[in-house]
Scaffold this motif. Structure first.
Motif, PDB file in Angstrom:
ATOM      1  N   ALA A 137      19.663  16.280   0.378  1.00 32.32           N
ATOM      2  CA  ALA A 137      18.913  15.308  -0.420  1.00 32.32           C
ATOM      3  C   ALA A 137      18.936  13.918   0.201  1.00 32.32           C
ATOM      4  O   ALA A 137      17.951  13.177   0.108  1.00 32.32           O
ATOM      5  N   TRP A 138      20.039  13.531   0.848  1.00 29.77           N
ATOM      6  CA  TRP A 138      20.063  12.168   1.376  1.00 29.77           C
ATOM      7  C   TRP A 138      19.125  12.005   2.563  1.00 29.77           C
ATOM      8  O   TRP A 138      18.591  10.909   2.795  1.00 29.77           O
ATOM      9  N   PHE A 139      18.864  13.081   3.302  1.00 32.05           N
ATOM     10  CA  PHE A 139      17.870  12.999   4.365  1.00 32.05           C
ATOM     11  C   PHE A 139      16.471  12.831   3.777  1.00 32.05           C
ATOM     12  O   PHE A 139      15.653  12.077   4.299  1.00 32.05           O
ATOM     13  N   ASP A 140      16.208  13.554   2.692  1.00 25.83           N
ATOM     14  CA  ASP A 140      14.910  13.403   2.033  1.00 25.83           C
ATOM     15  C   ASP A 140      14.740  11.999   1.475  1.00 25.83           C
ATOM     16  O   ASP A 140      13.656  11.403   1.550  1.00 25.83           O
ATOM     17  N   ALA A 141      15.831  11.460   0.894  1.00 25.37           N
ATOM     18  CA  ALA A 141      15.784  10.101   0.367  1.00 25.37           C
ATOM     19  C   ALA A 141      15.554   9.099   1.490  1.00 25.37           C
ATOM     20  O   ALA A 141      14.826   8.110   1.330  1.00 25.37           O
ATOM     21  N   ALA A 142      16.168   9.356   2.662  1.00 18.21           N
ATOM     22  CA  ALA A 142      15.981   8.469   3.814  1.00 18.21           C
ATOM     23  C   ALA A 142      14.519   8.457   4.248  1.00 18.21           C
ATOM     24  O   ALA A 142      13.950   7.395   4.541  1.00 18.21           O
ATOM     25  N   LYS A 143      13.900   9.641   4.279  1.00 14.87           N
ATOM     26  CA  LYS A 143      12.477   9.691   4.629  1.00 14.87           C
ATOM     27  C   LYS A 143      11.621   8.990   3.582  1.00 14.87           C
ATOM     28  O   LYS A 143      10.550   8.450   3.894  1.00 14.87           O
ATOM     29  N   GLY A 144      12.095   8.984   2.331  1.00 14.67           N
ATOM     30  CA  GLY A 144      11.372   8.284   1.283  1.00 14.67           C
ATOM     31  C   GLY A 144      11.304   6.786   1.505  1.00 14.67           C
ATOM     32  O   GLY A 144      10.467   6.094   0.907  1.00 14.67           O
ATOM     33  N   ASP A 145      12.195   6.266   2.378  1.00 18.41           N
ATOM     34  CA  ASP A 145      12.193   4.833   2.690  1.00 18.41           C
ATOM     35  C   ASP A 145      11.194   4.468   3.782  1.00 18.41           C
ATOM     36  O   ASP A 145      11.036   3.276   4.095  1.00 18.41           O
ATOM     37  N   ILE A 146      10.534   5.449   4.375  1.00 17.62           N
ATOM     38  CA  ILE A 146       9.649   5.182   5.509  1.00 17.62           C
ATOM     39  C   ILE A 146       8.571   4.144   5.186  1.00 17.62           C
ATOM     40  O   ILE A 146       8.307   3.257   6.015  1.00 17.62           O
ATOM     41  N   PRO A 147       7.928   4.172   4.008  1.00 13.32           N
ATOM     42  CA  PRO A 147       6.922   3.129   3.731  1.00 13.32           C
ATOM     43  C   PRO A 147       7.493   1.716   3.801  1.00 13.32           C
ATOM     44  O   PRO A 147       6.817   0.796   4.276  1.00 13.32           O
ATOM     45  N   GLN A 148       8.745   1.532   3.355  1.00 13.02           N
ATOM     46  CA  GLN A 148       9.366   0.210   3.432  1.00 13.02           C
ATOM     47  C   GLN A 148       9.550  -0.220   4.892  1.00 13.02           C
ATOM     48  O   GLN A 148       9.267  -1.360   5.261  1.00 13.02           O
ATOM     49  N   TRP A 149      10.036   0.711   5.710  1.00 11.12           N
ATOM     50  CA  TRP A 149      10.246   0.399   7.118  1.00 11.12           C
ATOM     51  C   TRP A 149       8.921   0.194   7.841  1.00 11.12           C
ATOM     52  O   TRP A 149       8.804  -0.704   8.692  1.00 11.12           O
ATOM     53  N   ALA A 150       7.936   1.008   7.538  1.00 12.97           N
ATOM     54  CA  ALA A 150       6.646   0.895   8.216  1.00 12.97           C
ATOM     55  C   ALA A 150       5.999  -0.459   7.953  1.00 12.97           C
ATOM     56  O   ALA A 150       5.345  -1.035   8.839  1.00 12.97           O
ATOM     57  N   ALA A 151       6.199  -0.984   6.744  1.00 12.06           N
ATOM     58  CA  ALA A 151       5.609  -2.277   6.405  1.00 12.06           C
ATOM     59  C   ALA A 151       6.282  -3.427   7.138  1.00 12.06           C
ATOM     60  O   ALA A 151       5.650  -4.443   7.449  1.00 12.06           O
ATOM     61  N   SER A 152       7.588  -3.267   7.439  1.00 11.61           N
ATOM     62  CA  SER A 152       8.348  -4.351   8.064  1.00 11.61           C
ATOM     63  C   SER A 152       8.547  -4.166   9.564  1.00 11.61           C
ATOM     64  O   SER A 152       8.856  -5.127  10.263  1.00 11.61           O
ATOM     65  N   MET A 153       8.395  -2.941  10.061  1.00  6.93           N
ATOM     66  CA  MET A 153       8.704  -2.659  11.465  1.00  6.93           C
ATOM     67  C   MET A 153       7.631  -1.765  12.076  1.00  6.93           C
ATOM     68  O   MET A 153       7.828  -0.564  12.260  1.00  6.93           O
TER      69      MET A 153
END
Length: 493
Positions: free
Chosen positions: A5-21
């Motif tokens: 689950a924590w890997f799935d949660a990490a991928k769920g953060d991709i939109p945040q990272w994509a917007a900043s990086m």
């Protein structure tokens, strides 16, 4: 939350990272859809068939994947720490990418070894610029080869016939006559060197811009000779006859009010937190000014029988393992340096991996946030904690972690750390610093185990601070600072 689950949660953060990086450390636009497609939990490496060309192709693919992953990971720290609007809520995505990259690196090393076994190439580890890389050369026992062309001729007789010769000799499969070597060379050194040159150019451009702004500022005309530069030689509080230049590490120097600290040292399978594993952690507590807490055990048995606990308390030694693929390859350098043979540290032998043990990470983080932690060359420990300890990056960014480093104490405040031809900045290894400060006998050397090294570091630090206070130097000198000191990070706008 389950491991998956924590890997799935990490991928769920991709939109945040994509917007900043949007770009990686090499200026390449990141394909975040590709990142989202990766199976971070179960592996991103390629499992080849046993044919030479399949091994070659799999190695080439894994090198390309590693280059992409590591360029993203390298940019994550800057993006996260400069995200002042807190668009990125968690650092778990870089941790997940590093987790996958470690297993990918194991896969690459396994294929390098497999290629050697099948006489596809010979591997030498060579220092190139900022990295030690695997250099593939034609296998000398496989007949004529053209080094310039980077090809290996598999059609000739292999040197020495035995069970373990090339797959071509032991199989009915028809192999290609050549395997290219030039496109499966490790490009890490070239990538790091190019990245460093870009940073150098950016710093030069910034300095030139700042100088132009200063020349345009007429207020400087009223101050002949110019004002003293912030953080100049006087600001270092140097207690020695030599005056090292200010250094970015000076931010990690302690203040004159420092007291309770936790010393920590880690042993790893290599120097790259995105490729290697933490296998040993040792930490203990010591008060630099106030008495040792009452009720703590009076003695502690270190591996070195001549070590005395003294003012130290709360000692702990933690051992961790490596994946079976990593254990199978062994690590002679680390075994020689630390005495830890990773061949006996496989997860199959019952050792838990630090990056798969949330409870161990949480326990360590709780200790790291209770008081300043001290390390020798603390940026090393910090970089490993960023990519291994859940919640560490978030706590550091929020200002809940303070780091003190004994390396700049040695460089700036130790009279014995004089520059020599062999050591242009002085000999500032933990071994040398501890010996100069009376924490390690000249007849013995640094042990390279977490707890023992933490102990001599804290003893040296306490001796050093006491001497500096008596001399009214260092933190107690004209440029010294009050408070705990050390490096911490808080929210800035």
């Amino acid at each position: 939350m389950t491991d998956r689950a924590w890997f799935d949660a990490a991928k769920g953060d991709i939109p945040q990272w994509a917007a900043s990086m949007p770009k990686d450390a090499d200026g390449t636009t990141i394909d975040w859809d590709w990142v989202r497609s990766l199976d971070l939990a179960h592996g991103v490496g390629t499992i080849p068939e046993s044919t030479p060309q399949s091994i070659h192709d799999a190695l080439k693919a894994d090198y390309a994947t590693r280059e992409c992953l590591e360029s993203i990971i390298a940019q994550c720290n800057s993006a996260f720490m400069t995200d002042f609007d807190r668009l990125i809520g968690s650092y778990r995505l870089p941790r997940a990418l590093a987790y996958a990259n470690r297993r990918l690196n194991d896969n690459i090393n396994t294929m390098l070894h497999l290629g050697e076994q099948q006489h596809l190439w010979a591997v030498s580890r060579e220092r190139r610029g900022r990295a030690t890389i695997a250099v593939l050369k034609p296998y000398s026992g496989s007949g004529p080869s053209n080094d310039d062309q980077g090809m290996l001729d598999l059609s000739g007789e292999a040197g020495g016939t035995s069970a373990g010769n090339t797959a071509a000799e032991n199989s009915d499969v028809k192999f290609p006559t050549t395997v290219a070597l030039d496109d499966v060379q490790d490009r890490t050194a070239a990538i790091l060197d190019a990245r460093a040159e870009r940073r150098k150019a950016q710093r030069f451009q910034k300095r030139a811009g700042d100088a132009a702004m200063a020349r345009a500022n007429l207020s400087g005309a009223t101050s002949p000779g110019g004002a003293a530069l912030p953080g100049g030689a006087a600001a270092s509080g140097n207690a020695t006859g030599h005056h090292p230049k200010p250094d970015w590490r000076d931010a990690y120097l302690p203040g004159r009010d420092v007291d309770a600290v936790m010393g920590i040292d880690i042993e790893t399978t290599g120097i790259d937190p995105a490729r290697d594993y933490i296998i040993d952690v040792g930490f203990e507590f010591m008060n630099m000014a106030s008495p040792r807490p009452a009720g703590e055990p009076e003695t502690y048995a270190y591996e070195q029988g001549y070590y005395a606990a003294g003012d130290a308390y709360g000692q702990s030694r933690l051992a961790f393992g490596v994946p079976p693929e990593n254990a199978a390859l062994g690590n002679a350098l680390i075994a020689k340096l630390t005495g830890i043979d990773v061949r006996g540290r496989s997860s199959e032998a019952g050792y838990r991996l630090f990056d798969e043990w949330p409870q161990a990470q949480a326990g360590l983080l709780a200790r790291l946030t209770q008081q300043p932690y001290v390390a020798h060359n603390a940026t090393f420990e910090h970089s490993w904690f960023m990519l291994n300890v859940a919640g560490y990056a978030e706590s550091y960014r929020a200002g809940r972690i303070t780091i003190i480093d004994t390396l700049p104490m040695s460089r700036q405040w130790d009279p014995g750390a004089v520059p020599t031809n062999e050591h242009p900045y002085g000999d500032n290894t933990l071994d040398a610093y501890a010996k100069r400060q009376g924490a390690l006998d000249s007849a013995h050397n640094e042990r390279h185990l977490g707890l023992e090294d933490s102990h001599i570091m804290l003893v040296a630090m306490k001796h050093h601070l006491a001497a500096l206070k008596a001399q009214r130097k260092g933190p107690w000198g004209p440029a010294g600072r009050a408070g705990v000191g050390g490096k911490s990070c808080g929210r800035k706008r």
